[in-house]
Design an enzyme around this catalytic site. Structure first.
Site, PDB file in Angstrom:
ATOM      1  N   ASN A   1       0.878  -1.168   0.000  1.00 49.73           N
ATOM      2  CA  ASN A   1       0.000   0.000   0.000  1.00 49.73           C
ATOM      3  C   ASN A   1       0.915   1.217   0.000  1.00 49.73           C
ATOM      4  OD1 ASN A   1      -1.831   2.014   0.528  1.00 49.73           O
ATOM      5  ND2 ASN A   1      -2.247   1.384   2.628  1.00 49.73           N
TER       6      ASN A   1
ATOM      7  N   GLU B   1     -18.517  22.404  -0.769  1.00 48.02           N
ATOM      8  CA  GLU B   1     -18.656  21.000  -0.342  1.00 48.02           C
ATOM      9  C   GLU B   1     -19.902  20.371  -0.984  1.00 48.02           C
ATOM     10  OE1 GLU B   1     -17.382  18.465   0.734  1.00 48.02           O
ATOM     11  OE2 GLU B   1     -19.034  17.257   1.493  1.00 48.02           O
TER      12      GLU B   1
END
Ligand code: M6R
Length: 589
Positions: free
Chosen positions: A98, A467
């Site tokens: 990862n 947002e």
């Protein structure tokens, strides 16, 4: 990004790993793979695409040890060939990663000049070959992994499974890694949620620590020195395991509705718990509030609350841009980091810059035990419970509710903020009804063929507009743009033509008149005007009427956008929980 999961113990490891990966899919879902031991071999099973409803039965036999990976592609396409884990040439071990190997090209050229070959397009195979190369000098896998890891630049966390024994090695730098100690076995994972239904005993690894599980024995090492280190188990809070959909079609809708409780949870801090942070804010020379994406808009809103209600000159910074201002950080400053996951690479890097300069770190994070929490001098949890949908909803409103509490507490008005959030929570108890859903679904139906939509806000609703637009972009893949209403006439108005949708957020505040002027200007050019407002107005073709939540009004105002995002996304046939190209936890730069 990407999820790592490993298990060794009495249970059926492949099945446990597949179930763990399903819970980690929010970190990436381009492709996946698992590796398990069968007789004296390691068997790999990989697929492009999501894990979906995959079950091991009849495909993968029972085995006592396995590792797996769910991928968000960085180097190389989302194909079966590039899916992890990757195997060493002699089949001795497999490895999943990862992160990003930033010196990928340099290392690859060196390895090629030594005669190594590569099968995939990934940077992961570089690590596999580096380990193989080190194994030529010494047969100890642990040492070979340690030395290889020291050659890597960038944030990387890896896990390896060895063929001939019950042996898992995992190393962390930057990307998260946590161990779960169960009665029947041990778990290695990218987060605690993926095994929280099995055990609440955990060990969080720090950067440059490695864990080895060898035939039932767990040991931790410092990667730099190679020396063994002591570790401490922690206990997870009781409610960490609850991650079902609870009857909802999608996590997104469940999490939107949960906001009626989560905003309240976010402000469950006593004045004495807040005091050290409040004191640090009051005495700091500069206050920076940082975050990325939705958390970046939350950071903007928290800075707004601090300026407006706390009288504090707080400055918001986008995490990915904060590096440009690192020369400004000093030991007299405080950086408040906002993050759902607590693992966002850009935000962590900002904290690192600030810490180097001696600044203090405050944070509001949703994930318990995350890196940012552990880096913080004043760490707070937003307490929204697991947020599984990739698009953040309840974490956002929790973060800004907490921000409102902090801003008011700075001027001794803690109780006023708390009561206003309780009032908001009361409004939300009756908010999510059929009437509202039908109205927003109807607007969504009429938006199916639109290409663009503009969202206007001002003052307390400026970050809400950006947002709100981001939320809709993420799930519908349509171009929604939010900006301060006053900016309209400075450029964007050129894009307004007949039927262009424009959504305006209007609170009962001093900015109302300016908002109405902006609406008139777009209406005069034929726009389809939609109001998220307190009362009807002839200027609006459609109005979503909300109650007045007082100082908590901006928190309420974002919710219709979340619902529009959800309903429009579903109408378009998208999976709202797993939007394309995104991952929930962005642990790479
Ligand atoms: O885990 P974080 O809150 O730090 O994540 C930051 C952003 O990646 C995140 O908010 C992103 O913008 C989400 N997809 C928003 O829905």
């Amino acid at each position: 990004m990407c999820g790592i999961f490993g298990y060794s113990g009495k249970g059926n490891a492949p099945e446990i790993v597949v179930n763990g990966l399903k819970r980690l899919e929010y970190r990436g879902y381009d492709s996946w793979g698992i590796a398990y031991q069968k007789k004296n071999k390691i068997v790999l099973y990989k697929k492009a695409g999501e894990i979906g409803n995959f079950t091991c039965s009849r495909i993968i036999p029972k085995a006592p040890i396995a590792i797996g990976h769910t991928r968000w592609a960085t180097h190389g396409r989302a194909t079966k060939l590039n899916a992890h884990p990757h195997e060493s040439v002699d089949g001795r071990f497999v490895l999943a990663q990862n992160g990003i190997v930033e010196n990928f090209q340099e290392l690859k050229s060196k390895l090629i000049s030594k005669g190594y070959k590569f099968n995939s397009e990934t940077d992961t195979e570089i690590i596999v070959r580096l380990v193989e190369d080190n194994l030529k000098k010494s047969d100890c896998l642990l040492e070979a992994v340690r030395l290889a890891f020291l050659d890597l630049k960038g944030r990387n966390t890896i896990i390896l499974l060895e063929r001939d024994k019950k042996h898992i090695v995992a190393v962390r730098n930057g990307s998260p890694l946590v161990l779960g100690i169960g009665g029947d076995g041990i778990y290695f994972a990218s987060d605690t949620l993926s095994f929280a239904d099995q055990t609440d005993r955990v060990i969080f690894l720090n950067d440059f620590e490695m864990a080895e599980y060898d035939n039932g024995k767990l040991r931790l090492f410092d990667v730099n020195s190679g020396e063994e280190i002591l570790y401490k188990e922690k206990k997870l809070p009781q409610n960490s395991a609850g991650i079902g959909k609870e009857g909802y079609d999608h996590y997104m809708l469940k999490e939107i509705v949960e906001q009626k409780h989560t905003v309240r949870e976010a402000v469950q801090y006593s004045q004495s718990e807040l005091r050290p942070l409040i004191q640090a804010i009051k005495t700091a020379k500069n206050i920076y509030v940082v975050g990325a994406g939705t958390a970046g808009f939350a950071a903007g809103q928290i800075a707004f609350f601090l300026r407006k209600y706390g009288g504090i000159h707080a400055i918001e910074l986008k995490s990915c841009e904060a590096g440009s201002y690192r020369n400004l950080f000093s030991k007299d400053d405080i950086v408040i980091a906002v993050s759902q996951s607590g693992e966002t690479a850009d935000t962590i890097e900002t904290i690192e810059f600030a810490k180097e300069k001696g600044a203090k770190i405050g944070s509001v994070v949703n994930m318990i035990g995350s890196t940012i929490t552990r880096m913080s001098d004043y760490g707070f949890l937003s307490r929204s419970g697991p947020e599984i949908c990739v698009a953040s909803t309840k974490a956002f409103t929790a973060q800004i509710s907490w921000g409102l509490l902090i801003a008011k507490a700075v001027v001794g008005k803690y109780e006023e903020a708390k009561q206003s959030i309780y009032f908001l929570s009361e409004i939300l108890q009756k908010f999510f009804d059929q009437k509202l859903f039908i109205q927003i679904q109807e607007i969504a139906r009429r938006m199916v063929n639109i290409e663009h939509c503009f969202v206007l806000g001002k003052g307390q609703n400026s970050n809400i507009a950006t947002e709100g637009a981001l939320k809709i972009k993420e799930i519908t893949y349509k171009h929604f743009e939010g900006f301060p209403a006053g900016e309209l006439k400075h450029g964007v108005i050129a894009l307004i033509e007949k039927d262009t949708p424009v959504i305006s957020i209007v609170s009962n505040d001093d900015d109302k008149a300016d908002l109405y002027s902006a609406v008139s200007e777009v209406k005069a050019r034929g726009a389809w005007t939609i109001g998220v407002a307190k009362s009807k107005n002839d200027l609006f073709d459609d109005s979503i009427i909300l109650r007045d939540a007082g100082i908590a009004d901006p928190i309420l105002n974002v919710i219709p956008f979340q619902l529009l995002s959800y309903f429009l996304g579903v109408k378009l046939g998208n999976n709202p929980d797993k939007p394309r190209n995104l991952a929930k936890s962005v642990t790479v730069k």
